[in-house]
Design a protein around this motif. Sequence first.
Motif, PDB file in Angstrom:
ATOM      1  N   GLN A  75       0.814  -1.211   0.000  1.00 16.11           N
ATOM      2  CA  GLN A  75       0.000   0.000   0.000  1.00 16.11           C
ATOM      3  C   GLN A  75       0.850   1.265   0.000  1.00 16.11           C
ATOM      4  O   GLN A  75       0.323   2.374  -0.001  1.00 16.11           O
ATOM      5  N   CYS A  76       2.170   1.107   0.033  1.00 17.63           N
ATOM      6  CA  CYS A  76       3.140   2.223  -0.047  1.00 17.63           C
ATOM      7  C   CYS A  76       3.076   3.157   1.158  1.00 17.63           C
ATOM      8  O   CYS A  76       3.530   4.304   1.076  1.00 17.63           O
ATOM      9  N   HIS A  77       2.564   2.682   2.277  1.00 19.16           N
ATOM     10  CA  HIS A  77       2.541   3.514   3.482  1.00 19.16           C
ATOM     11  C   HIS A  77       3.952   3.752   4.007  1.00 19.16           C
ATOM     12  O   HIS A  77       4.308   4.871   4.384  1.00 19.16           O
ATOM     13  N   LEU A  78       4.751   2.681   4.055  1.00 17.77           N
ATOM     14  CA  LEU A  78       6.123   2.821   4.545  1.00 17.77           C
ATOM     15  C   LEU A  78       6.927   3.730   3.633  1.00 17.77           C
ATOM     16  O   LEU A  78       7.688   4.580   4.103  1.00 17.77           O
ATOM     17  N   ILE A 109       5.347   5.755  -6.774  1.00 16.01           N
ATOM     18  CA  ILE A 109       5.957   7.015  -7.200  1.00 16.01           C
ATOM     19  C   ILE A 109       5.290   8.191  -6.505  1.00 16.01           C
ATOM     20  O   ILE A 109       5.944   9.133  -6.051  1.00 16.01           O
ATOM     21  N   GLY A 110       3.968   8.124  -6.386  1.00 14.18           N
ATOM     22  CA  GLY A 110       3.253   9.190  -5.697  1.00 14.18           C
ATOM     23  C   GLY A 110       3.612   9.282  -4.225  1.00 14.18           C
ATOM     24  O   GLY A 110       3.563  10.363  -3.628  1.00 14.18           O
ATOM     25  N   ALA A 111       3.984   8.142  -3.626  1.00 14.65           N
ATOM     26  CA  ALA A 111       4.358   8.121  -2.204  1.00 14.65           C
ATOM     27  C   ALA A 111       5.779   8.602  -1.971  1.00 14.65           C
ATOM     28  O   ALA A 111       6.165   8.860  -0.827  1.00 14.65           O
ATOM     29  N   GLY A 112       6.579   8.705  -3.047  1.00 13.78           N
ATOM     30  CA  GLY A 112       7.931   9.218  -2.887  1.00 13.78           C
ATOM     31  C   GLY A 112       9.039   8.325  -3.399  1.00 13.78           C
ATOM     32  O   GLY A 112      10.223   8.678  -3.274  1.00 13.78           O
ATOM     33  N   ALA A 113       8.708   7.164  -3.987  1.00 17.35           N
ATOM     34  CA  ALA A 113       9.747   6.299  -4.547  1.00 17.35           C
ATOM     35  C   ALA A 113      10.385   6.965  -5.765  1.00 17.35           C
ATOM     36  O   ALA A 113       9.693   7.583  -6.571  1.00 17.35           O
ATOM     37  N   HIS A 114      11.685   6.832  -5.870  1.00 25.04           N
ATOM     38  CA  HIS A 114      12.410   7.421  -6.991  1.00 25.04           C
ATOM     39  C   HIS A 114      12.640   6.435  -8.125  1.00 25.04           C
ATOM     40  O   HIS A 114      12.874   6.848  -9.269  1.00 25.04           O
ATOM     41  N   MET A 165      -3.638   6.587   4.753  1.00 28.76           N
ATOM     42  CA  MET A 165      -2.860   6.445   5.973  1.00 28.76           C
ATOM     43  C   MET A 165      -3.268   7.527   6.965  1.00 28.76           C
ATOM     44  O   MET A 165      -2.829   8.672   6.861  1.00 28.76           O
ATOM     45  N   PRO A 166      -4.146   7.198   7.914  1.00 24.88           N
ATOM     46  CA  PRO A 166      -4.600   8.205   8.880  1.00 24.88           C
ATOM     47  C   PRO A 166      -3.657   8.397  10.052  1.00 24.88           C
ATOM     48  O   PRO A 166      -3.829   9.331  10.837  1.00 24.88           O
ATOM     49  N   LEU A 167      -2.673   7.522  10.200  1.00 23.59           N
ATOM     50  CA  LEU A 167      -1.808   7.538  11.379  1.00 23.59           C
ATOM     51  C   LEU A 167      -0.517   8.307  11.129  1.00 23.59           C
ATOM     52  O   LEU A 167      -0.028   8.379  10.006  1.00 23.59           O
ATOM     53  N   ARG A 223      -7.716  -5.059   7.657  1.00 31.24           N
ATOM     54  CA  ARG A 223      -8.802  -5.052   6.682  1.00 31.24           C
ATOM     55  C   ARG A 223      -8.729  -3.848   5.747  1.00 31.24           C
ATOM     56  O   ARG A 223      -9.079  -3.934   4.575  1.00 31.24           O
ATOM     57  N   SER A 224      -8.242  -2.727   6.266  1.00 32.59           N
ATOM     58  CA  SER A 224      -8.185  -1.508   5.459  1.00 32.59           C
ATOM     59  C   SER A 224      -6.886  -1.372   4.678  1.00 32.59           C
ATOM     60  O   SER A 224      -6.736  -0.463   3.869  1.00 32.59           O
ATOM     61  N   GLY A 225      -5.933  -2.270   4.925  1.00 32.92           N
ATOM     62  CA  GLY A 225      -4.665  -2.213   4.204  1.00 32.92           C
ATOM     63  C   GLY A 225      -3.601  -1.371   4.871  1.00 32.92           C
ATOM     64  O   GLY A 225      -2.510  -1.207   4.321  1.00 32.92           O
ATOM     65  N   ILE A 226      -3.886  -0.825   6.051  1.00 31.19           N
ATOM     66  CA  ILE A 226      -2.876  -0.042   6.770  1.00 31.19           C
ATOM     67  C   ILE A 226      -1.756  -0.959   7.254  1.00 31.19           C
ATOM     68  O   ILE A 226      -0.578  -0.616   7.184  1.00 31.19           O
ATOM     69  N   LEU A 227      -2.121  -2.140   7.730  1.00 30.91           N
ATOM     70  CA  LEU A 227      -1.156  -3.176   8.059  1.00 30.91           C
ATOM     71  C   LEU A 227      -1.238  -4.264   7.005  1.00 30.91           C
ATOM     72  O   LEU A 227      -2.314  -4.491   6.439  1.00 30.91           O
ATOM     73  N   VAL A 228      -0.116  -4.917   6.729  1.00 32.20           N
ATOM     74  CA  VAL A 228      -0.104  -5.992   5.736  1.00 32.20           C
ATOM     75  C   VAL A 228       0.509  -7.235   6.352  1.00 32.20           C
ATOM     76  O   VAL A 228       1.326  -7.159   7.274  1.00 32.20           O
ATOM     77  N   THR A 229       0.100  -8.388   5.847  1.00 28.83           N
ATOM     78  CA  THR A 229       0.682  -9.644   6.300  1.00 28.83           C
ATOM     79  C   THR A 229       2.039  -9.825   5.651  1.00 28.83           C
ATOM     80  O   THR A 229       2.351  -9.194   4.641  1.00 28.83           O
ATOM     81  N   GLN A 230       2.845 -10.700   6.227  1.00 34.78           N
ATOM     82  CA  GLN A 230       4.152 -10.975   5.646  1.00 34.78           C
ATOM     83  C   GLN A 230       3.978 -11.587   4.266  1.00 34.78           C
ATOM     84  O   GLN A 230       3.064 -12.375   4.037  1.00 34.78           O
TER      85      GLN A 230
END
Length: 255
Positions: A75-78, A109-114, A165-167, A223-230
């Motif tokens: 989800q590109c949160h990190l 890319i929108g999250a900041g990846a180069h 990402m609300p957090l 469920r919302s995709g904020i956390l992901v499984t391994q």
Amino acid sequence: MTRSIEPNRPQHPGRSLGVASIDPVPLFRDGLSALVHRTQGLHWAGHAASHHSALQLAEQVRPDVALIDSGLDPQCHLTKLLAVGDPALLIIVLVRQSNRTAQYLTAAIGAGAHAAIPREAEARRLAEAIRRAYTDRRYIDPALSALIARPKRQSPDGTNTKAQMPLSRREYQVLQLVAEGLENSAIAKILYLSVETVRTHVKSILRKLSARDRTHAVTTAFRSGILVTQPNDAVGVPRETQFTKAAGSAETPTV
């Protein structure tokens, strides 16, 4: 327009680039480390196997380049938190086959990846990606570039389905550790915070996720995709609560 390197990350001809891996698979990280060690102009800055340890590594080690496994951050949160925390950090996503979509690449890319490169790419292609991204602040591997031109898919109601990402950065780290079953005192020790501060973060997480308790918050986050499984190939791999910093190495000519 490319983004310039921030002044808080000095660049000069005699300085090599510190490369860190954010990946849950030890064997894959070892391969990246070997590649970096034998590539002129690069040195190994360490690795992290989870989101919260990646944020710790970025804060304390401040590598020049972060190689992020797309399976660990679908989800590109990190990616977003790392980019916001250190605008000078060069972020390269290593894209798994399951993430080879226009939606993922656009989000990254929108999250900041180069840069983006297939995770199974040969060593020389990854080394080239690091060089190109360092020079131009943007590089998409030819195997992925065609996806960027494709229109983004939307859900049936016409809205984008990418999780929000609300957090805050610290709340995200706390939630990751809550999901691992740690109590406030253990979280405080890992993040070098007071127990009261952790308690405050947990209350804020519950409020933002409209959760009744810690378990409900974790369930809602998955469920919302904020956390992901391994990722599948990380099943059975022990999760690290601390990042691993590489030993110092001699400086070599820059990439």
